[in-house]
Design a protein around this motif. Structure first.
Motif, PDB file in Angstrom:
ATOM      1  N   ILE A  31       0.697  -1.095   0.013  1.00  0.00           N
ATOM      2  CA  ILE A  31       0.002   0.029  -0.065  1.00  0.00           C
ATOM      3  C   ILE A  31       0.974   1.123   0.057  1.00  0.00           C
ATOM      4  O   ILE A  31       1.843   1.351   0.765  1.00  0.00           O
ATOM      5  CB  ILE A  31      -0.889   0.122   1.285  1.00  0.00           C
ATOM      6  N   ARG A  57      -6.585  -2.070  -3.186  1.00  0.00           N
ATOM      7  CA  ARG A  57      -5.252  -2.967  -3.714  1.00  0.00           C
ATOM      8  C   ARG A  57      -6.031  -4.203  -4.400  1.00  0.00           C
ATOM      9  O   ARG A  57      -6.982  -4.718  -3.804  1.00  0.00           O
ATOM     10  CB  ARG A  57      -4.325  -3.220  -2.684  1.00  0.00           C
ATOM     11  N   GLY A  77      -1.380  -0.377  -5.465  1.00  0.00           N
ATOM     12  CA  GLY A  77      -1.767   0.077  -4.035  1.00  0.00           C
ATOM     13  C   GLY A  77      -1.826   1.642  -3.783  1.00  0.00           C
ATOM     14  O   GLY A  77      -1.724   1.892  -2.598  1.00  0.00           O
TER      15      GLY A  77
END
Length: 79
Positions: A31, A57, A77
């Motif tokens: 992320i 994601r 992400g």
């Protein structure tokens, strides 16, 4: 895993439930932490309310199933 005061990795995980980005398998590096910081700032300083992450994601297969763009930010992400 906690990413910030108000966000967890699980919130950003792929919804397919079968890939490396699903549920508890997602890692901090999956992320974009700049995005998390921005969302945290928006929540705390502007909205003063929770933000719901619908899709942060995705794995390639889930992105295709969702008809996402081939270069979707979800794959990086950063969505």
């Amino acid at each position: 895993m906690t990413l910030s005061k108000n966000f967890t990795a699980r919130e950003f995980s792929c919804r397919c439930g079968e890939c490396e980005y699903s549920n508890e398998s997602i890692k901090r590096g999956d992320i974009d932490l700049g995005l998390v910081a921005l969302l945290e700032s928006l929540r705390a300083d502007l909205l003063h309310a929770p933000i719901t992450i619908n899709s942060g994601r995705r794995c390639v297969d889930h992105n295709i199933a969702m008809r996402g763009a081939p270069e979707s930010e979800h794959l990086k992400g950063t969505a």
